[in-house]
Design a protein around this motif. Sequence first.
Motif, short mmCIF file in Angstrom:
data_model
loop_
_atom_site.label_atom_id
_atom_site.label_comp_id
_atom_site.label_asym_id
_atom_site.label_seq_id
_atom_site.Cartn_x
_atom_site.Cartn_y
_atom_site.Cartn_z
N TYR A 41 15.29 47.33 7.56
CA TYR A 41 16.23 48.17 6.79
C TYR A 41 17.69 47.93 7.19
CZ TYR A 41 11.70 50.09 5.84
OH TYR A 41 10.38 50.20 5.49
N CYS B 83 14.28 46.39 -1.23
CA CYS B 83 15.72 46.29 -1.49
C CYS B 83 16.54 46.26 -0.20
CB CYS B 83 16.20 47.45 -2.35
SG CYS B 83 15.64 47.40 -4.07
N HIS B 84 16.14 47.09 0.76
CA HIS B 84 16.96 47.27 1.96
C HIS B 84 16.60 46.29 3.07
CE1 HIS B 84 18.91 50.73 0.19
NE2 HIS B 84 17.72 51.13 -0.21
N PRO C 98 19.70 44.02 3.75
CA PRO C 98 19.44 44.19 2.31
C PRO C 98 19.33 42.84 1.60
CG PRO C 98 21.16 45.68 3.03
CD PRO C 98 20.91 44.75 4.17
N CYS D 231 10.88 50.80 -0.08
CA CYS D 231 12.24 50.78 0.49
C CYS D 231 12.65 49.40 1.00
CB CYS D 231 12.33 51.80 1.62
SG CYS D 231 11.89 53.48 1.12
N LYS E 241 22.91 48.94 4.16
CA LYS E 241 22.10 48.94 5.38
C LYS E 241 21.78 50.40 5.69
CE LYS E 241 24.75 45.01 7.17
NZ LYS E 241 25.67 44.53 8.22
N LEU E 242 20.52 50.70 5.95
CA LEU E 242 20.09 52.06 6.24
C LEU E 242 19.84 52.28 7.72
CD1 LEU E 242 17.52 52.65 3.34
CD2 LEU E 242 19.96 53.16 3.35
N TYR F 75 23.33 46.57 -1.90
CA TYR F 75 22.47 47.61 -1.33
C TYR F 75 22.93 47.91 0.09
CZ TYR F 75 19.39 46.10 -5.14
OH TYR F 75 18.87 45.76 -6.36
N TYR G 217 28.59 46.63 -0.98
CA TYR G 217 28.05 47.99 -1.17
C TYR G 217 29.18 49.02 -1.12
CZ TYR G 217 26.15 52.51 -0.09
OH TYR G 217 25.90 53.88 -0.10
#
Length: 228
Positions: free
Chosen positions: A152, A147-148, A155, A144, A162-163, A160, A75
């Motif tokens: 979260y 993908c993540h 991913p 969300c 990491k949130l 993608y 990413y």
Amino acid sequence: MKKLLQISIAMAAILGATSLVQAQVQAATSAAAAGSASVQSKVAMCIGCHGIAGYQSSFPEIHKVPMIAGQNAKYIGAALTAYAKGERKHPTMRGIAQTLSDQDIADISSYYEKQAAQAGATAVAETVAQPSAQVAELLTKGACASCHGANYSKPIDGSYPKLAGQHPDYLYAALKSYQTEGNPVVGRGNAIMAGQVKQFSHTELQAMAKYLASLPSELRTVPQSKFR
């Protein structure tokens, strides 16, 4: 005499092999040290923002710069490439990214992916606090997790991010950037993210960002000095 000669030859061979191994070890050690120094020189330009805990950017609005230690290398590489190409609009980041070769980007990305673990970060918890019904609905609407990933922080693909645990003000600013059109210095050109984010109001984006930031995370800011 013949036996002594054979022993001498064998000893010489052993000593020669030992010397060769020592030379190879020394060469490998020197190469590793040179490689480490090379990577350190490449990340030096990153430290001024991403190596200072709590550091805030004032563009395009005031927000903490993202934590990148522990983020997926793939990413980070994709993001730097997008800045270099202008797909992500940010004058400072584009100026930096355009100076980097493909190998530079690979080295920097790998460095930051490993940095959190090297600094002692532990694995994230498998069980996390659930969002409110309102936020859960928003996250489902935006798909969300598709993908993540789980919580979260996992991913489905390394490209993608990491949130979980990321700064909420950065997440909010980043999400809004996908809604921006026609601005020469602000915005992100990702059709999938734009399509998802444009469904939401700024208030809804803030609510999602606040929840995502509250989750346990591998992401860190590892303090570093420019003058090492």
